[in-house]
Scaffold this active site. Structure first.
Site, PDB file in Angstrom:
ATOM      1  N   ASP A 199       0.870  -1.178   0.000  1.00 55.90           N
ATOM      2  CA  ASP A 199       0.000   0.000   0.000  1.00 55.90           C
ATOM      3  C   ASP A 199       0.909   1.232   0.000  1.00 55.90           C
ATOM      4  O   ASP A 199       1.532   1.569   1.015  1.00 55.90           O
ATOM      5  CB  ASP A 199      -0.899  -0.033   1.247  1.00 55.90           C
ATOM      6  CG  ASP A 199      -1.756   1.218   1.367  1.00 55.90           C
ATOM      7  OD1 ASP A 199      -1.554   2.168   0.591  1.00 55.90           O
ATOM      8  OD2 ASP A 199      -2.627   1.243   2.256  1.00 55.90           O
ATOM      9  N   LYS A 225      -3.482  12.085  -3.321  1.00 62.86           N
ATOM     10  CA  LYS A 225      -2.486  12.293  -2.268  1.00 62.86           C
ATOM     11  C   LYS A 225      -1.137  12.731  -2.849  1.00 62.86           C
ATOM     12  O   LYS A 225      -0.181  12.952  -2.138  1.00 62.86           O
ATOM     13  CB  LYS A 225      -2.308  11.015  -1.442  1.00 62.86           C
ATOM     14  CG  LYS A 225      -3.544  10.681  -0.596  1.00 62.86           C
ATOM     15  CD  LYS A 225      -3.284   9.505   0.302  1.00 62.86           C
ATOM     16  CE  LYS A 225      -4.562   8.876   0.846  1.00 62.86           C
ATOM     17  NZ  LYS A 225      -5.171   9.624   1.952  1.00 62.86           N
TER      18      LYS A 225
END
Ligand code: PLP
Length: 403
Positions: A199, A225
């Site tokens: 991740d 992000k």
């Protein structure tokens, strides 16, 4: 050279005020702000090349397709994947993990098989596996933490057995700001013949992540992000796995032929991109990655680490400050005395300082510390030392109010 003033000029939102005070945005782990070039690329795509991709013989459709596939190539380069067809566009990290849980799960997992995750996972790397566990009767094994809140490597190595089929762990914790030595974790898994999903939601925006150097089997991350738009993200997967995995969703684009008797599926990456993709999002996302590359991910990392080190030094001066884990990236989680995190967050907000409070979608990790939640400050390329000073001054003001 890293010119912070020039960089800040690219982000229109940083010029605005909140409650009559300059905005100090320290909630970058939740989402980053967008540079003008990304914002403009969305308008530009709709104004000039909008047409559905991969379907039309006409000029605009071909232009849109070209730009969409160039975006895929930009992502490939950014993470150094071997092939651009190993890059699947999704809605973000969450959808990418759900895709793997579903497709890898359907293809390779059976009752009694085990998937290893860790104590410091975001809910999006826990719940898809729990849903799969209910559907398929697989078991979840969880890597515990050491006393200094790192992944316990020895305990991890001891979790493997003949039923272990996949490891799915975070590269950088969104709560602790700790980066895990995933190279070592991957090599342990591979020594058992087990693939690993990383991740990268909190690592790809803050450090060079090279999927071939890591030998990661899957890497997932979100566009929003890393200065890109919302609603677009990436699943990188080695073609040897993706080729064998069953499709995730059915629909247009992911098929080769459809007959009522039998449907055959398209090749990679289209097999996993059912329906009209967010091609405008992908184009703007690639613009964000180009923006990051032009500044240099190593320069951004060095700047953010400097901010983090400085913030940690200044925070150490505050009585009853408790910092969780050993942050080495761009996020710091903390509590002060018995001030509730929500109170601290609300009062800092009135000073124009945006930070995050609560469980950060990582309740098992918060439970591990037996606390209600934390306050988290997280930095991005545009934050300054002066903003860290204002943040410290803000905390001191709140602490004084609480006596
Ligand atoms: N994983 C980590 C480590 C995260 O920090 C986040 C978001 O905060 C996610 C996964 C989920 O990302 P998204 O909400 O963009 O799908």
């Amino acid at each position: 050279m890293y010119d912070i003033n020039e960089i800040r000029k690219e982000f229109p939102i940083l010029q605005r005020q909140v409650y009559g005070k300059p905005l100090i945005y320290l909630d970058n782990a939740a989402t980053t702000q967008k540079p003008l070039c990304v914002i403009e690329s969305i308008t530009e795509a709709y104004a000039n090349v909008n047409a559905n991709v991969h379907r039309g013989v006409h000029f605009l459709s071909q232009k849109a397709t070209e730009q969409y596939e160039e975006a895929r190539e930009t992502v490939r380069r950014f993470i150094n994947a071997r092939h651009s067809h190993e890059v699947i566009f999704t809605r973000g990290t969450t959808e990418s993990i759900n895709l793997v849980a579903s497709s890898f799960g359907e293809t390779f997992l059976a009752e009694g098989d085990e998937v290893i995750i860790s104590t410091m996972e975001h809910h999006s790397n826990i719940v898809p596996w729990q849903l799969l566990a209910e559907r398929k009767g697989i078991k979840l094994r969880v890597i515990p933490l050491t006393v200094d809140a790192r992944l316990d490597k020895e305990a991890y190595a001891a979790l493997f057995n003949e039923n272990t089929r996949l490891v799915s762990i975070t590269h950088t914790s969104n709560v602790l700001g700790v980066t895990n030595p995933v190279e070592e974790f991957i090599s342990i898994a591979h020594s058992h013949g087990v693939p690993v999903l990383i991740d990268g939601a909190q690592s790809v925006p803050h450090k060079k992540v090279d999927v071939q150097a890591l030998d990661a089997d899957f890497l997932v991350f979100s566009g929003h992000k890393i200065y890109g738009p919302t609603g677009i993200g990436v699943l990188y997967g080695k073609e040897s796995y993706l080729n064998r995995m069953k499709p995730y969703q059915g629909g247009g684009e992911m098929i080769q032929t459809v007959r009522f008797e039998k449907t055959t599926f398209n090749e990679l990456p289209y097999k996993f991109e059912a329906g009209t993709p967010d091609y405008v999002g992908a184009i703007a996302f690639a613009r964000a990655l180009d923006f990051v590359s032009a500044i240099g991910i190593e320069q951004i990392a060095a700047h953010e680490q400097q901010l983090t080190r400085y913030a940690l030094e200044r925070m150490a001066e505050i009585p009853d400050m408790r910092i969780f884990g050993k942050p080495d990236g761009s996020a710091i989680s903390f509590l002060i005395g018995n001030i509730h995190p929500a109170d601290l967050g609300t009062l800092l907000d009135r000073l124009g300082i945006a930070i995050r409070t609560g469980h950060h979608c990582a309740q098992p990790l918060i439970d591990h510390f037996s606390i209600p939640g934390t306050v988290r400050a997280s930095f991005a390329m545009y934050n300054t030392i002066e903003e860290v000073d204002a943040f410290i001054a803000g905390i001191n003001r709140v602490v004084k109010m609480f006596g």
